[in-house]
Scaffold this motif. Sequence first.
Motif, PDB file in Angstrom:
ATOM      1  N   ASN A  96     -10.511  26.756  -8.502  1.00 16.90           N
ATOM      2  CA  ASN A  96     -10.150  27.980  -9.696  1.00 16.90           C
ATOM      3  C   ASN A  96      -8.855  26.663  -9.950  1.00 16.90           C
ATOM      4  N   ASP A  97      -9.564  26.348 -10.985  1.00 20.10           N
ATOM      5  CA  ASP A  97      -8.835  25.560 -11.744  1.00 20.10           C
ATOM      6  C   ASP A  97      -8.159  24.208 -11.202  1.00 20.10           C
ATOM      7  N   LYS A  98      -7.906  24.775 -10.174  1.00 22.10           N
ATOM      8  CA  LYS A  98      -6.791  23.540  -9.894  1.00 22.10           C
ATOM      9  C   LYS A  98      -6.826  22.245  -8.127  1.00 22.10           C
ATOM     10  N   GLY A  99      -8.407  22.376  -8.093  1.00 17.81           N
ATOM     11  CA  GLY A  99      -8.383  21.645  -7.139  1.00 17.81           C
ATOM     12  C   GLY A  99      -9.110  22.476  -5.844  1.00 17.81           C
ATOM     13  N   GLU A 124     -12.242  18.305  -8.265  1.00 14.72           N
ATOM     14  CA  GLU A 124     -11.462  17.301  -7.592  1.00 14.72           C
ATOM     15  C   GLU A 124     -10.710  18.145  -5.482  1.00 14.72           C
ATOM     16  N   HIS A 125     -11.175  17.395  -5.070  1.00 14.68           N
ATOM     17  CA  HIS A 125     -10.739  18.108  -3.706  1.00 14.68           C
ATOM     18  C   HIS A 125     -10.312  16.476  -3.180  1.00 14.68           C
ATOM     19  N   THR A 126      -9.421  16.965  -1.507  1.00 10.94           N
ATOM     20  CA  THR A 126      -8.785  16.032  -0.970  1.00 10.94           C
ATOM     21  C   THR A 126      -9.066  16.415  -0.222  1.00 10.94           C
ATOM     22  N   THR A 127      -8.223  16.403   1.594  1.00  6.48           N
ATOM     23  CA  THR A 127      -8.769  16.513   2.560  1.00  6.48           C
ATOM     24  C   THR A 127      -7.571  16.304   3.347  1.00  6.48           C
ATOM     25  N   VAL A 128      -6.866  17.699   4.318  1.00  9.21           N
ATOM     26  CA  VAL A 128      -5.750  17.586   5.130  1.00  9.21           C
ATOM     27  C   VAL A 128      -6.319  17.589   6.346  1.00  9.21           C
ATOM     28  N   LEU A 168      -2.275  20.103  -6.231  1.00  8.49           N
ATOM     29  CA  LEU A 168      -3.524  19.840  -5.104  1.00  8.49           C
ATOM     30  C   LEU A 168      -2.917  18.422  -4.696  1.00  8.49           C
ATOM     31  N   GLU A 169      -1.861  17.784  -4.657  1.00  6.04           N
ATOM     32  CA  GLU A 169      -1.339  16.530  -4.023  1.00  6.04           C
ATOM     33  C   GLU A 169       0.141  16.959  -3.649  1.00  6.04           C
ATOM     34  N   GLU A 170       0.568  17.803  -4.377  1.00  7.94           N
ATOM     35  CA  GLU A 170       1.799  18.576  -3.578  1.00  7.94           C
ATOM     36  C   GLU A 170       1.484  19.295  -2.497  1.00  7.94           C
ATOM     37  N   CYS A 171       0.320  19.843  -2.908  1.00  5.15           N
ATOM     38  CA  CYS A 171      -0.648  20.559  -0.843  1.00  5.15           C
ATOM     39  C   CYS A 171      -0.875  19.928  -0.291  1.00  5.15           C
ATOM     40  N   LYS A 172      -2.033  18.575  -0.238  1.00  6.34           N
ATOM     41  CA  LYS A 172      -1.875  17.191   1.074  1.00  6.34           C
ATOM     42  C   LYS A 172      -0.827  16.574   0.901  1.00  6.34           C
TER      43      LYS A 172
END
Lengths: 330, 211
Positions: A96-99, A124-128, A168-172
């Motif tokens: 939804n447009d924010k990774g 764009e993606h990252t993982t916790v 995304l960075e804040e969530c990660k």
Amino acid sequence: MKKFINNVENILSESLSGFGKAHADILNVSLSPDFIYRKNKSSKPKVALISGGGSGHEPLHGGFVGTGMLDAACPGQVFSAPTPDQMEAAANKVHNDKGILFIVKNYSGDIMNFEMGADIIDHEHTTVIVNDDVAVEDSTFTTGRRGVAGTMIVEKTVGSLAETGASLEECKNFGDHVNKMTGSMGVAFTSCTVPAAGKPTFELSGDEIEFGVGIHGEPGRKREKIRSANELTKDIIESILEDLKPDNNQEVLLHINGFGGTPLMELYLLFECGQKLLEKNNIKVTRSIVGNFTTSLEMAGGSFTITKLDEKITKHWDTPVHTAALRWKM
Amino acid sequence: MNSKDIFNYLEIIEFQISKHKDEIEKLDQEIGDGDHIFNVLRGLKEANSLKEKNINEPVDKVFKQIGMKIMTTVGGSSGALFATLIIGMSKKYDNSLENLENISNMFSEGVEAMKIRGKSNVGEKTMLDVLIPVAIKLKEIKNEKKMNLVAEKIKKVAQEGMLSTKEMIATKGRASFLGERAKGHIDPGARSSQLAIEAICNELIKLEENL
């Protein structure tokens, strides 16, 4: 083996199909590749949270798909990591447009399959990575600590942050933070039976327990004789506190999780033991949740999870949530 | 060797591993959670189901298809790792499987990809304790012309690698949580890998004898 089964090969698809129908108001189930996703995609751009892992831990993770928590969940076979095509399909459906933020419990199979899934998506993606189990030492000689019942707390709080439109960075970063503030440890009284295997994963005699057990029945710290709830609570809580090193008057969330085969009555008894002991240690339980959230099929036993609360974690724990397994204020 | 042969080998592997189903399940229940054999057999069955449609396709495409099928149907660590092996092999295909050097290059490429994916190496009580020594041996004997000799040597290396996992402490995967308790048990992934290699080797020896 006595279980509700038609055909052992179809357990997962039949169960997922039933889950989809039972919660048709909040989620959809896609089969082959299998994933569960929110019925109503948020109209505002947001980071999409995708979790997943082996089945057999229900309601984790599918039960946490919905407003305020996950966007999608990818269930693998019982106790086996899901496959990369599931993550790819889920990501394409819910981005939804924010990774994309993947929330993955620390098991080799889950890590590898989520990595392979991430390799093939264009978003764009990252993982916790969640590794809250203090029973296992985190050293270079092990795969590291396991992800267990604390995963729900990470999914709830990060899910809430993502709803605010955070990056995304804040969530990660917040996910890593909540994970670091969380510690868990459990005890098993019985084994569980993986349907495809048809017999118990391990053997415990009548009066034996596995102390520090994992959520697939993996061994923990030691096998020993059953003791009183107060004694077990003391050893478990001390292990968690040793890891979390809370300050005096620290506020915490106390989560008692059942593994699937222990009555709620006992889980509340355990809460009573835990709350009292924490109070004695000058730790304030200001948030609580008791129930079967991260199960191991029909295994009897349960676990304690403690999360050290700060203002931000408390705030995102309290926000409204509407999923199959967690629902409040909406 | 062509795509038809690859599917033939796949069937032989499935047969061989099925024969040892209970043994592998027991190994996995001792140090894992008992799902390995079911995952592997499901993947092999699905991979074999590709035969009809793909039997006349080029070798690299067949390898890739089989790898993708394993990736999407096995799950767990073994699915990710076996798929990485086979997809890795497909990338290094050099127009022929007639030459042992080509096969060796493909296999090495696949095994290297597995080492990266699993962040693992020999000595960690995994399938790599079988597959890495086999890759090294293949490279060493890549100029050997007698396939039955190659097969005998590879079979022996795979067997030794599998047995070597018995006294190891696991440092990767679920068996790592057992610490010392994992000692004395052969790794189920090493066993299934060794059985697959043994099945191929036995078939090669049989073919040579029938010439």
